[in-house]
Each structure stands twice: as structure tokens, then as C-alpha cells.
Scaffold this motif. Sequence first.
Motif, PDB file in Angstrom:
ATOM      1  N   ASP A  57       0.694   4.114  -2.995  1.00 10.92           N
ATOM      2  CA  ASP A  57       0.507   5.233  -2.654  1.00 10.92           C
ATOM      3  C   ASP A  57       1.676   6.014  -3.142  1.00 10.92           C
ATOM      4  O   ASP A  57       1.171   7.206  -3.925  1.00 10.92           O
ATOM      5  CB  ASP A  57       0.006   5.433  -1.239  1.00 10.92           C
ATOM      6  N   TYR A  58       2.783   5.733  -3.082  1.00 12.67           N
ATOM      7  CA  TYR A  58       3.692   6.642  -3.510  1.00 12.67           C
ATOM      8  C   TYR A  58       3.813   6.681  -4.830  1.00 12.67           C
ATOM      9  O   TYR A  58       3.862   7.828  -5.550  1.00 12.67           O
ATOM     10  CB  TYR A  58       5.188   5.997  -3.056  1.00 12.67           C
ATOM     11  N   TYR A 105       1.336   6.045  -7.067  1.00 12.73           N
ATOM     12  CA  TYR A 105       0.124   7.237  -7.428  1.00 12.73           C
ATOM     13  C   TYR A 105       0.386   8.615  -7.220  1.00 12.73           C
ATOM     14  O   TYR A 105      -0.010   9.376  -8.160  1.00 12.73           O
ATOM     15  CB  TYR A 105      -0.966   6.664  -6.910  1.00 12.73           C
ATOM     16  N   SER A 106       0.741   8.841  -5.964  1.00 15.41           N
ATOM     17  CA  SER A 106       1.008  10.273  -5.635  1.00 15.41           C
ATOM     18  C   SER A 106       1.881  11.065  -6.366  1.00 15.41           C
ATOM     19  O   SER A 106       1.970  12.289  -6.538  1.00 15.41           O
ATOM     20  CB  SER A 106       0.929  10.425  -4.207  1.00 15.41           C
ATOM     21  N   GLU A 154      -2.872  -3.052  -8.751  1.00 13.01           N
ATOM     22  CA  GLU A 154      -3.592  -2.112  -7.950  1.00 13.01           C
ATOM     23  C   GLU A 154      -3.288  -0.716  -8.628  1.00 13.01           C
ATOM     24  O   GLU A 154      -4.288   0.128  -8.387  1.00 13.01           O
ATOM     25  CB  GLU A 154      -3.125  -2.314  -6.524  1.00 13.01           C
ATOM     26  N   LEU A 155      -2.121  -0.375  -8.798  1.00  8.52           N
ATOM     27  CA  LEU A 155      -1.932   0.805  -9.219  1.00  8.52           C
ATOM     28  C   LEU A 155      -2.942   1.394 -10.677  1.00  8.52           C
ATOM     29  O   LEU A 155      -3.384   2.294 -10.835  1.00  8.52           O
ATOM     30  CB  LEU A 155      -0.449   0.894  -9.954  1.00  8.52           C
ATOM     31  N   LYS A 197      -6.354   2.139  -9.458  1.00  8.65           N
ATOM     32  CA  LYS A 197      -6.376   3.569  -9.039  1.00  8.65           C
ATOM     33  C   LYS A 197      -6.386   4.416 -10.180  1.00  8.65           C
ATOM     34  O   LYS A 197      -6.878   5.461 -10.041  1.00  8.65           O
ATOM     35  CB  LYS A 197      -5.237   3.803  -8.049  1.00  8.65           C
ATOM     36  N   LYS A 238       0.916  -1.161  -0.051  1.00  8.65           N
ATOM     37  CA  LYS A 238      -0.093  -0.144  -0.071  1.00  8.65           C
ATOM     38  C   LYS A 238       1.073   1.231   0.053  1.00  8.65           C
ATOM     39  O   LYS A 238       0.552   2.346  -0.704  1.00  8.65           O
ATOM     40  CB  LYS A 238      -0.895  -0.163   1.334  1.00  8.65           C
ATOM     41  N   LEU A 239       1.791   1.195   0.819  1.00  9.38           N
ATOM     42  CA  LEU A 239       2.759   2.376   0.781  1.00  9.38           C
ATOM     43  C   LEU A 239       3.397   2.651  -0.523  1.00  9.38           C
ATOM     44  O   LEU A 239       3.513   3.866  -0.954  1.00  9.38           O
ATOM     45  CB  LEU A 239       4.000   2.205   1.832  1.00  9.38           C
TER      46      LEU A 239
END
Length: 295
Positions: A96-97, A99-100, A280-281, A284, A92-93
Motif C-alpha cells: 500500500d505504501y 502504491y500510494s 502484488e504491486l 495493483k 499489505k502495508l
Amino acid sequence: MVEHSNRKDSRAAEAHQSSCLDPFGTWKMSNAAHGFGYPSFVSYNGLEMVWAILFYVPRWLWKNWEAGKVSALRMDLNLGIISEVEKKLKKKLLIDYMYSNLKHHNFWAYRYFFCEFLSLINVGGQMVLLDRFFDGTFFTYGIEVMSFADRDQEDRIDPMIYVFPRMTKCTFHKFGTSGNIEKHDALCILPLNIVNEKIYIFIWFWLLIIGFLTFLVLVYRAAIIFSPYIRALVLRMRYRRVKRECIDMVIGKSYVGDWFLIYLMGQNIDSVIFKDVIHELAKKLGYRSRDIGET
């Protein structure tokens, strides 16, 4: 052509003329009358130190620019066998990195590409440096060595002896019985040049091969930069477990810097975990499929 031939004949003949022994005990051939000199053993060592430094520069630059980013993002996900709770948290980390920070890795990636380009410039610069060091003979050194056996007997001059003379007239300076400096002439063998000529013929081919391969890498890199299709194709061929649609989605929504980071992460984390991360990416980023559930 005639002038060049005369110059080579003259230099080959002068290879057996005057030389001196420097204070450090290294041979240094010279011919002041003709305006050229032969490199000393100290010069060879100094040149090799310059090579080592110049070849290390691209690696040093990238090591500082990369600053451990891939290692930090890996988070032990290369181990594969970790607890499910820890795996989910770290995935998840990472997701999230990525994606952001999507579309923010171009400058980071271009610095790596610059290091590759610098490597090609380095190889070319080494060839030029060696050619100047050997008085314009290094560019054609390998070709001359290969064509030596096919030349006519009367025109045959061994290019290795021409560049690295094995015998010379030496002048020794030492104190005589009266305290005056006396000169003694002798015919000296330069055994180190027998080794040097073999080393530098290897270096000639080595630089040629490295330069050609580096050029091919840059052509490949240019295709990667300008073609999203090739970027997706490379990922599909390299990571076959990842769904093609997910790769296309990620590549379509990202830049070349993101592709480069994804490619490196695929090489540094477990293949199953990498597949889950890309899936998962892609979700998103808008990909929808029943085949991809929660991981």
C-alpha cells in the motif's frame, strides 16, 4: 622542461639543508632563501584529519537524508520466518505504501546519487589538495616512483626522497652555561619520512583506483536514470524469482526513485516475500495473470 628539471635538482639538493626543531618536538624543514618549505609531522596529521572528515561527509549526508526509510519499511520482513498473519499484514502495508507513494521518491533517490557524485568530487579534491600540499609533486608521484628504476643513472633522483627527505642539517637552540642561547648544528635522520613515503605512494594508488571505480559507478547510475530498460534489466538479473512481466509492469508505471527504493527493499527483505510484494504491486498497477494468485 629545463626550468622544471632545474627546480627538481635544486630542491633535491636542498633536502639536506637547514631545518629547525619546533617547540613541540616535531621536525619542520624550511628554506627561506628559495621560498619553499617542507611539511611538518603536525601538518601530515592535520591533513589526515581533513581527509577523514571529507570522506565521511557523503555518508553523513545520506544517513540524514535517508532518515531510516528502508529500515522502517522493512518491518522485520527480512526474517522470513514469521507468522502468516503478521506476514500478510506487513506485506499489505508495504504494498500500500509503495502504491500510494509511486512516483514520489525521485528527490529522495537523487540525493543518494548526489552523494555518489560528491564522492567523486571528493577524490578529485583530495588529489588537488595533496598536490598543493606537496608543492605540485603529488599528481605525478606514483608515476615518478614507477619510472625511477628505468631512468639513466646520472639523471636518477629518487622521487620518494625528493618529496620526503630522510636526512637534513639540524640547528638546535639551547641555553649555554652563561645563560645565552647557543646554536648547535647536527646531521639529523628523519625516520618518519621513510614510513611517510610508503604511506603516500599507497594513498596515490588508492585514490586513483577509488576515483576510477567511482567514475564507473556514476556512468552506471546515469544509465539507470535515463534508461527504463536498464532499470528493468538490473532488477531481472538481481531478483530472478520475480516474474519478468511484473518487473516490466512496475518499471513502466514508476520513476527512477521508485526503482531505487524497490532495489533497496529487495536487498533488505526476504527474497520470497519480495517476490510476493512485486507481484502484488504489479497486480495493483494493472497486470493480470492466472499465475499470480492471492498471497
